[in-house]
Design a protein around this motif. Structure first.
Motif, PDB file in Angstrom:
ATOM      1  N   GLN A 268       0.828  -1.209   0.000  1.00  0.00           N
ATOM      2  CA  GLN A 268       0.000   0.000   0.000  1.00  0.00           C
ATOM      3  C   GLN A 268       0.865   1.263   0.000  1.00  0.00           C
ATOM      4  O   GLN A 268       0.608   2.217  -0.726  1.00  0.00           O
ATOM      5  CB  GLN A 268      -0.926   0.001   1.220  1.00  0.00           C
ATOM      6  N   THR A 269       1.887   1.259   0.850  1.00  0.00           N
ATOM      7  CA  THR A 269       2.748   2.440   0.984  1.00  0.00           C
ATOM      8  C   THR A 269       3.450   2.773  -0.322  1.00  0.00           C
ATOM      9  O   THR A 269       3.482   3.931  -0.752  1.00  0.00           O
ATOM     10  CB  THR A 269       3.790   2.203   2.093  1.00  0.00           C
ATOM     11  N   ILE A 270       4.007   1.757  -0.956  1.00  0.00           N
ATOM     12  CA  ILE A 270       4.736   1.972  -2.204  1.00  0.00           C
ATOM     13  C   ILE A 270       3.816   2.535  -3.284  1.00  0.00           C
ATOM     14  O   ILE A 270       4.234   3.335  -4.130  1.00  0.00           O
ATOM     15  CB  ILE A 270       5.407   0.661  -2.646  1.00  0.00           C
ATOM     16  N   GLN A 271       2.521   2.167  -3.213  1.00  0.00           N
ATOM     17  CA  GLN A 271       1.564   2.658  -4.209  1.00  0.00           C
ATOM     18  C   GLN A 271       0.763   3.866  -3.705  1.00  0.00           C
ATOM     19  O   GLN A 271      -0.257   4.210  -4.273  1.00  0.00           O
ATOM     20  CB  GLN A 271       0.603   1.528  -4.593  1.00  0.00           C
ATOM     21  N   HIS A 272       1.249   4.491  -2.634  1.00  0.00           N
ATOM     22  CA  HIS A 272       0.615   5.685  -2.065  1.00  0.00           C
ATOM     23  C   HIS A 272      -0.816   5.410  -1.590  1.00  0.00           C
ATOM     24  O   HIS A 272      -1.663   6.307  -1.612  1.00  0.00           O
ATOM     25  CB  HIS A 272       0.618   6.840  -3.081  1.00  0.00           C
ATOM     26  N   GLY A 273      -1.081   4.197  -1.149  1.00  0.00           N
ATOM     27  CA  GLY A 273      -2.402   3.845  -0.641  1.00  0.00           C
ATOM     28  C   GLY A 273      -2.435   3.857   0.871  1.00  0.00           C
ATOM     29  O   GLY A 273      -1.408   3.755   1.538  1.00  0.00           O
ATOM     30  N   GLN A 274      -3.631   3.949   1.446  1.00  0.00           N
ATOM     31  CA  GLN A 274      -3.770   3.984   2.894  1.00  0.00           C
ATOM     32  C   GLN A 274      -3.383   2.652   3.518  1.00  0.00           C
ATOM     33  O   GLN A 274      -3.445   1.593   2.879  1.00  0.00           O
ATOM     34  CB  GLN A 274      -5.207   4.310   3.291  1.00  0.00           C
ATOM     35  N   GLY A 275      -2.966   2.704   4.777  1.00  0.00           N
ATOM     36  CA  GLY A 275      -2.625   1.472   5.475  1.00  0.00           C
ATOM     37  C   GLY A 275      -3.264   1.376   6.842  1.00  0.00           C
ATOM     38  O   GLY A 275      -3.245   0.326   7.468  1.00  0.00           O
ATOM     39  N   ASN A 276      -3.831   2.496   7.313  1.00  0.00           N
ATOM     40  CA  ASN A 276      -4.470   2.464   8.631  1.00  0.00           C
ATOM     41  C   ASN A 276      -5.984   2.445   8.496  1.00  0.00           C
ATOM     42  O   ASN A 276      -6.545   2.740   7.432  1.00  0.00           O
ATOM     43  CB  ASN A 276      -4.043   3.664   9.482  1.00  0.00           C
ATOM     44  N   ILE A 277      -6.649   2.058   9.577  1.00  0.00           N
ATOM     45  CA  ILE A 277      -8.111   2.098   9.669  1.00  0.00           C
ATOM     46  C   ILE A 277      -8.444   3.045  10.812  1.00  0.00           C
ATOM     47  O   ILE A 277      -8.331   2.681  11.989  1.00  0.00           O
ATOM     48  CB  ILE A 277      -8.699   0.702   9.941  1.00  0.00           C
ATOM     49  N   PRO A 278      -8.841   4.291  10.528  1.00  0.00           N
ATOM     50  CA  PRO A 278      -9.082   5.272  11.591  1.00  0.00           C
ATOM     51  C   PRO A 278     -10.078   4.823  12.659  1.00  0.00           C
ATOM     52  O   PRO A 278      -9.908   5.152  13.832  1.00  0.00           O
ATOM     53  CB  PRO A 278      -9.599   6.488  10.811  1.00  0.00           C
ATOM     54  N   SER A 279     -11.089   4.048  12.265  1.00  0.00           N
ATOM     55  CA  SER A 279     -12.061   3.580  13.263  1.00  0.00           C
ATOM     56  C   SER A 279     -11.437   2.603  14.245  1.00  0.00           C
ATOM     57  O   SER A 279     -11.973   2.365  15.331  1.00  0.00           O
ATOM     58  CB  SER A 279     -13.257   2.913  12.565  1.00  0.00           C
ATOM     59  N   ALA A 280     -10.273   2.033  13.885  1.00  0.00           N
ATOM     60  CA  ALA A 280      -9.574   1.095  14.765  1.00  0.00           C
ATOM     61  C   ALA A 280      -8.564   1.793  15.655  1.00  0.00           C
ATOM     62  O   ALA A 280      -8.436   1.478  16.843  1.00  0.00           O
ATOM     63  CB  ALA A 280      -8.871   0.021  13.936  1.00  0.00           C
ATOM     64  N   THR A 281      -7.835   2.761  15.085  1.00  0.00           N
ATOM     65  CA  THR A 281      -6.736   3.380  15.835  1.00  0.00           C
ATOM     66  C   THR A 281      -7.099   4.712  16.465  1.00  0.00           C
ATOM     67  O   THR A 281      -6.375   5.210  17.326  1.00  0.00           O
ATOM     68  CB  THR A 281      -5.514   3.608  14.921  1.00  0.00           C
ATOM     69  N   GLY A 282      -8.203   5.309  16.005  1.00  0.00           N
ATOM     70  CA  GLY A 282      -8.566   6.638  16.494  1.00  0.00           C
ATOM     71  C   GLY A 282      -7.925   7.763  15.715  1.00  0.00           C
ATOM     72  O   GLY A 282      -8.009   8.927  16.114  1.00  0.00           O
ATOM     73  N   ALA A 283      -7.288   7.442  14.580  1.00  0.00           N
ATOM     74  CA  ALA A 283      -6.644   8.461  13.758  1.00  0.00           C
ATOM     75  C   ALA A 283      -7.680   9.398  13.150  1.00  0.00           C
ATOM     76  O   ALA A 283      -8.833   9.026  12.924  1.00  0.00           O
ATOM     77  CB  ALA A 283      -5.820   7.805  12.658  1.00  0.00           C
ATOM     78  N   LYS A 284      -7.243  10.618  12.843  1.00  0.00           N
ATOM     79  CA  LYS A 284      -8.134  11.625  12.261  1.00  0.00           C
ATOM     80  C   LYS A 284      -8.417  11.359  10.791  1.00  0.00           C
ATOM     81  O   LYS A 284      -9.420  11.830  10.254  1.00  0.00           O
ATOM     82  CB  LYS A 284      -7.532  13.021  12.427  1.00  0.00           C
ATOM     83  N   LYS A 285      -7.531  10.635  10.123  1.00  0.00           N
ATOM     84  CA  LYS A 285      -7.728  10.373   8.699  1.00  0.00           C
ATOM     85  C   LYS A 285      -6.925   9.152   8.265  1.00  0.00           C
ATOM     86  O   LYS A 285      -6.053   8.664   8.993  1.00  0.00           O
ATOM     87  CB  LYS A 285      -7.313  11.595   7.881  1.00  0.00           C
ATOM     88  N   SER A 286      -7.237   8.689   7.061  1.00  0.00           N
ATOM     89  CA  SER A 286      -6.498   7.579   6.467  1.00  0.00           C
ATOM     90  C   SER A 286      -5.195   8.101   5.877  1.00  0.00           C
ATOM     91  O   SER A 286      -5.178   9.149   5.229  1.00  0.00           O
ATOM     92  CB  SER A 286      -7.321   6.922   5.357  1.00  0.00           C
ATOM     93  N   VAL A 287      -4.107   7.353   6.083  1.00  0.00           N
ATOM     94  CA  VAL A 287      -2.797   7.755   5.562  1.00  0.00           C
ATOM     95  C   VAL A 287      -2.012   6.518   5.136  1.00  0.00           C
ATOM     96  O   VAL A 287      -2.244   5.418   5.630  1.00  0.00           O
ATOM     97  CB  VAL A 287      -1.970   8.525   6.627  1.00  0.00           C
ATOM     98  N   PRO A 288      -1.051   6.700   4.212  1.00  0.00           N
ATOM     99  CA  PRO A 288      -0.092   5.621   3.964  1.00  0.00           C
ATOM    100  C   PRO A 288       0.774   5.453   5.212  1.00  0.00           C
ATOM    101  O   PRO A 288       1.050   6.424   5.915  1.00  0.00           O
ATOM    102  CB  PRO A 288       0.740   6.139   2.780  1.00  0.00           C
ATOM    103  N   LEU A 289       1.201   4.250   5.476  1.00  0.00           N
ATOM    104  CA  LEU A 289       2.021   3.981   6.660  1.00  0.00           C
ATOM    105  C   LEU A 289       3.445   3.622   6.248  1.00  0.00           C
ATOM    106  O   LEU A 289       3.654   2.938   5.255  1.00  0.00           O
ATOM    107  CB  LEU A 289       1.430   2.830   7.474  1.00  0.00           C
ATOM    108  N   GLY A 290       4.403   4.068   7.030  1.00  0.00           N
ATOM    109  CA  GLY A 290       5.766   3.608   6.847  1.00  0.00           C
ATOM    110  C   GLY A 290       6.691   4.578   6.144  1.00  0.00           C
ATOM    111  O   GLY A 290       6.270   5.500   5.445  1.00  0.00           O
ATOM    112  N   SER A 291       7.959   4.346   6.351  1.00  0.00           N
ATOM    113  CA  SER A 291       9.033   5.081   5.685  1.00  0.00           C
ATOM    114  C   SER A 291       9.706   4.154   4.694  1.00  0.00           C
ATOM    115  O   SER A 291       9.846   2.952   4.941  1.00  0.00           O
ATOM    116  CB  SER A 291      10.067   5.554   6.719  1.00  0.00           C
ATOM    117  N   ILE A 292      10.120   4.699   3.552  1.00  0.00           N
ATOM    118  CA  ILE A 292      10.711   3.874   2.496  1.00  0.00           C
ATOM    119  C   ILE A 292      12.218   4.105   2.417  1.00  0.00           C
ATOM    120  O   ILE A 292      12.673   5.248   2.323  1.00  0.00           O
ATOM    121  CB  ILE A 292      10.066   4.173   1.131  1.00  0.00           C
ATOM    122  N   THR A 293      12.975   3.016   2.499  1.00  0.00           N
ATOM    123  CA  THR A 293      14.426   3.050   2.275  1.00  0.00           C
ATOM    124  C   THR A 293      14.685   2.415   0.924  1.00  0.00           C
ATOM    125  O   THR A 293      14.623   1.199   0.760  1.00  0.00           O
ATOM    126  CB  THR A 293      15.165   2.282   3.388  1.00  0.00           C
TER     127      THR A 293
END
Length: 375
Positions: free
Chosen positions: A348-373
């Motif tokens: 998901q991250t490599i393709q700029h897609g979301q990786g979190n579920i805000p209803s699960a974590t309490g996040a304000k929005k969906s975001v890609p997760l992780g840092s790329i090396t």
């Protein structure tokens, strides 16, 4: 055909899980096939250093700094080993998703401490040793948008397990227990996920203390013991069990210090303590699951705890109206589940897609997760 490896080292400290997968697509169209899986156990000295770094009393910045690179080397070795086992050359890998080893997790602000999380296992080292792009540090971005950084796997569970016919509850039992509720024909925003409480962590600490083994194989020690109702009542009164979700916990709350306190205060036989701790985990799961049981409901259990036959029997007894099964009965690997999730998140991250579920974590929005090396 796109090959990727997902790496997971959890709170159980039983080693590095490496899942080699064939992965394609994005979002709901993601398709994943497990090609090969292995667990690379930590050697005794590395495990000792991890345990010391997890301890508030024993850890040092110097030791953690060194361990970060040491684990990076070992994560890289796990990638090379799983590729060799599958007879796939490292050059065929597109990317690696590495969760790292959690040393500390602060889900919400307290006193002077910011919400934060720390996973180690240097992605630069993994990248160089494997000559492959690495996605790591998945939890940090969710926390940056107000989430608790956990649970980390619900997005992959939504993609892989959503059903049009039944409610499915995915319960992972690693060091900590966590569940994901996927209602029948659910939309993403309908998912609920949170940590249920201790998984194997208390049982493991007791086994290590009394029998010098890492875990209760097949639940044999628990099977020999008797549940102490007074201790169980105390454990179930722990504030975390009644806390509303979203919520997350870890070794900070239920680890070595917590277990040593039980040993000092309760004069019970080792097997009775282990039996009671096992029932505590079972009860905490049943308490968490019960409000979401609606019609045809399946509880699908994964993680190392799924092989604890005494624990699974307890859960089945506590949830008689629920179809309780382990991952293998669904055609999946209990051991590989979270490592596969890391490959899904990295994809998901490599393709700029979301990786979190805000209803699960309490996040304000969906975001890609992780840092790329990048390699």
């Amino acid at each position: 055909m796109v090959y990727a490896v997902g790496l997971m080292s959890g709170t159980s400290l039983d080693g590095i899980d490496a899942a080699l997968v064939d992965i394609s697509g994005k979002n709901e169209q993601t398709s994943v096939t497990l090609i090969e899986f292995l667990t690379l156990p930590f050697d005794k000295e590395t495990l000792k250093r991890i345990r010391q770094s997890l301890s508030l009393e024993e850890s040092t910045v110097e030791a953690i700094c060194s361990l970060n690179v040491e684990l990076g080397e070992q994560f890289a070795q796990a990638v090379l080993a799983v590729c060799e086992k599958a007879a796939i050359s490292i050059e065929q890998l597109a990317f690696i998703g590495s969760h790292g080893q959690t040393l500390f997790h602060i889900p919400v602000k307290r006193d002077h401490l910011f919400p934060s999380t720390l996973q180690i296992g240097d992605p630069a080292v993994i990248c160089e040793r494997t000559k492959t792009t690495v996605v790591s540090n998945f939890r940090e971005r969710d926390m940056a948008v107000g989430g608790q950084g956990a649970p980390i796997v619900p997005y992959s569970e939504y993609v892989l397990y959503r059903s049009e016919k039944s409610t499915r509850i995915l319960q992972n039992i690693g060091g900590i227990g966590n569940l994901t509720v996927i209602p029948k024909a659910a939309k993403q925003e309908e998912l609920i996920a949170f940590d249920t409480g201790p998984g194997n962590v208390i049982m493991n600490e007791l086994c290590l203390h009394f029998f010098h083994v890492e875990y209760d194989k097949d639940g044999n020690y628990a099977k020999q013991g008797r549940v102490n109702e007074a201790l169980l009542e105390e454990l179930l009164a722990h504030p975390y069990i009644k806390k509303a979700y979203p919520k997350t916990t870890g070794r900070e709350e239920f680890g070595k210090q917590f277990t040593q306190s039980l040993i000092k205060r309760w004069s019970l036989s080792p097997v009775d303590l282990i039996a009671t701790a096992t029932m505590f985990t079972a009860q905490s799961i049943a308490i968490a699951v019960t409000p979401f049981v609606q019609g045809d409901t399946e509880l699908i259990i994964g993680g190392g705890g799924s092989y604890n036959q005494t624990l699974i029997a307890m859960i089945k007894t506590l949830l008689p109206t629920v179809n309780v099964m382990i991952q293998e009965e669904m055609g999946y690997s209990s051991e590989a589940k979270e490592a596969i999730a890391m490959a899904v998140l990295a994809n998901q991250t490599i393709q700029h897609g979301q990786g979190n579920i805000p209803s699960a974590t309490g996040a304000k929005k969906s975001v890609p997760l992780g840092s790329i090396t990048y390699y």
